[in-house]
Design a protein around this motif. Structure first.
Motif, PDB file in Angstrom:
ATOM      1  N   ASP A 231       0.828  -1.209   0.000  1.00  0.00           N
ATOM      2  CA  ASP A 231       0.000   0.000   0.000  1.00  0.00           C
ATOM      3  C   ASP A 231       0.858   1.253   0.000  1.00  0.00           C
ATOM      4  OD1 ASP A 231      -2.632   1.449   0.433  1.00  0.00           O
ATOM      5  OD2 ASP A 231      -1.585   2.034   2.264  1.00  0.00           O
ATOM      6  N   VAL A 232       1.894   1.283   0.843  1.00  0.00           N
ATOM      7  CA  VAL A 232       2.776   2.454   0.909  1.00  0.00           C
ATOM      8  C   VAL A 232       3.496   2.659  -0.428  1.00  0.00           C
ATOM      9  CG1 VAL A 232       4.903   3.341   1.948  1.00  0.00           C
ATOM     10  CG2 VAL A 232       3.094   2.431   3.400  1.00  0.00           C
ATOM     11  N   ALA A 233       3.995   1.571  -1.022  1.00  0.00           N
ATOM     12  CA  ALA A 233       4.715   1.684  -2.296  1.00  0.00           C
ATOM     13  C   ALA A 233       3.807   2.209  -3.399  1.00  0.00           C
ATOM     14  CB  ALA A 233       5.288   0.323  -2.685  1.00  0.00           C
ATOM     15  N   VAL A 244       5.451   3.596 -13.450  1.00  0.00           N
ATOM     16  CA  VAL A 244       6.485   2.582 -13.214  1.00  0.00           C
ATOM     17  C   VAL A 244       7.471   3.167 -12.218  1.00  0.00           C
ATOM     18  CG1 VAL A 244       8.367   1.259 -14.244  1.00  0.00           C
ATOM     19  CG2 VAL A 244       6.242   1.601 -15.527  1.00  0.00           C
ATOM     20  N   ALA A 245       7.710   2.442 -11.121  1.00  0.00           N
ATOM     21  CA  ALA A 245       8.598   2.993 -10.078  1.00  0.00           C
ATOM     22  C   ALA A 245       9.200   1.876  -9.251  1.00  0.00           C
ATOM     23  CB  ALA A 245       7.819   3.952  -9.169  1.00  0.00           C
ATOM     24  N   GLY A 246      10.426   2.119  -8.797  1.00  0.00           N
ATOM     25  CA  GLY A 246      11.042   1.273  -7.791  1.00  0.00           C
ATOM     26  C   GLY A 246      10.987   2.027  -6.478  1.00  0.00           C
ATOM     27  N   VAL A 247      10.195   1.536  -5.541  1.00  0.00           N
ATOM     28  CA  VAL A 247      10.015   2.223  -4.264  1.00  0.00           C
ATOM     29  C   VAL A 247      10.821   1.483  -3.199  1.00  0.00           C
ATOM     30  CG1 VAL A 247       8.378   3.067  -2.554  1.00  0.00           C
ATOM     31  CG2 VAL A 247       7.709   2.944  -4.967  1.00  0.00           C
ATOM     32  N   ASP A 248      11.771   2.178  -2.591  1.00  0.00           N
ATOM     33  CA  ASP A 248      12.637   1.582  -1.574  1.00  0.00           C
ATOM     34  C   ASP A 248      12.097   1.911  -0.184  1.00  0.00           C
ATOM     35  OD1 ASP A 248      14.216   0.685  -3.619  1.00  0.00           O
ATOM     36  OD2 ASP A 248      15.670   2.311  -3.463  1.00  0.00           O
ATOM     37  N   LEU A 249      11.848   0.858   0.595  1.00  0.00           N
ATOM     38  CA  LEU A 249      11.285   0.988   1.933  1.00  0.00           C
ATOM     39  C   LEU A 249      12.232   0.374   2.951  1.00  0.00           C
ATOM     40  CD1 LEU A 249       7.758  -0.531   1.170  1.00  0.00           C
ATOM     41  CD2 LEU A 249       8.330   1.889   1.096  1.00  0.00           C
ATOM     42  N   ILE A 250      12.112   0.800   4.197  1.00  0.00           N
ATOM     43  CA  ILE A 250      12.733   0.077   5.296  1.00  0.00           C
ATOM     44  C   ILE A 250      11.642  -0.282   6.285  1.00  0.00           C
ATOM     45  CG2 ILE A 250      15.092   0.946   5.116  1.00  0.00           C
ATOM     46  CD1 ILE A 250      14.432   3.017   7.217  1.00  0.00           C
TER      47      ILE A 250
END
Length: 302
Positions: A231-233, A244-250
């Motif tokens: 959901d966050v991404a 189109v996206a690369g979403v980086d999370l921790i």
């Protein structure tokens, strides 16, 4: 569908995979070096040439614009848009994502979790700026760095002040963030295509480093992102206007936190780690969107 891919190098893994995926689906595809595209801008219309030949008739364009050519590459992409070509990542969205400060402000305004971040300009304000953030460790990032370059960890307040002083001496733009210790040097790359997470991988920093980027020696494995992480991404990509996206999370004690949203995410690491045909997912999404746009235009003319 007649597809253009903006890329400076046809041999790059991501570019090559997009070409393969398009041809497997019987689309016409061509790689165009954005630095060889040049434009005529006029109130009567927009034109563009490539190596002496007019560019025309492209239904869609997928941008693979590197950080070093952001300004010119986004101008070429905008010209395509003005000529009626669909793109999953519009030029303004690419610019938003490339500017870490701007993207962080936009994401935070929509309630998306981020590591606490501070930004300032005047050296006289450094001490108070860091007091707004809290005690070290601190993560200091160049505002337009990529692939882990220009990211530093400082463990003492004096070190934070020293790095900030050095960067200001170079007239560099940078952010300072809290260090989220519970992430333990790992992050999650969620690959978003058309409003859904099509693949995800966990990246672990090598021993002695805190950066998990694969270009920095990080290790990756495919994982299933949680519903909250997906959901966050998806929300982060939507806020910046990226199809189109690369979403980086921790992963943190207070939930998933967004580190960065990449408008030109690499395909090699995610495809190797997950086995997912991400290139195919991108081409299928672009083809579907173009088909819908073409049908709407035809209905309007009828």
């Amino acid at each position: 569908m007649k597809l253009a891919i903006l890329s400076r190098n046809t041999k790059l893994y991501s570019t090559r995979r997009l070409v393969e995926a398009a041809r497997e689906r019987r689309h016409s595809v061509r790689v165009l070096d954005p630095l060889r595209c040049y434009m005529r801008i006029d109130s009567d219309g927009f034109r563009m040439h490539y190596k002496g030949v007019e560019i025309a008739g492209y239904h869609a364009v997928i941008p693979r614009v590197g950080a070093s050519i952001t300004r010119y590459g986004s101008a070429v992409l905008r010209q395509f848009e003005l000529m009626g070509t669909f793109t999953p990542n519009p030029s303004d969205a690419v610019l938003r994502a490339r500017d870490k400060l701007r993207s962080h402000q936009m994401l935070a305004a929509q309630g998306i979790g981020l590591p606490a971040t501070v930004f300032g300009d005047n050296p006289d304000d450094t001490a108070d700026l860091l007091s707004m953030l809290g005690p070290p460790p601190h993560v200091i990032k160049l505002n337009e760095g990529t692939q882990g370059a220009g990211v530093m960890l400082t463990e003492k307040l004096s070190a934070s002040k020293g790095v900030i002083e050095a960067l200001r001496g170079l007239y560099a733009q940078f952010l300072v963030q809290e260090f989220v210790a519970e992430a333990k040097g790992a992050d999650l790359r969620c690959f978003v295509v058309g409003g859904k997470v099509v693949a995800a991988m966990k990246r672990q920093a090598p021993k002695g480093d805190f950066r998990s980027n694969l270009h920095r020696g990080g290790r990756a494995k495919g994982v299933k992102a949680t519903a909250a992480e997906q959901d966050v991404a998806i929300r982060a990509a939507r806020v910046l206007g990226l199809g189109v996206a690369g979403v980086d999370l921790i992963r943190s004690a207070r939930g998933p936190l967004v580190l960065e949203v990449n408008a030109s995410p690499g395909l090699e690491g995610i495809e190797d780690a997950t086995g997912v045909d991400v290139a195919g997912e991108i081409v299928d999404y672009v083809a579907l969107r173009y088909k819908r746009i073409a049908a709407k235009r035809a209905a309007t003319k009828a």
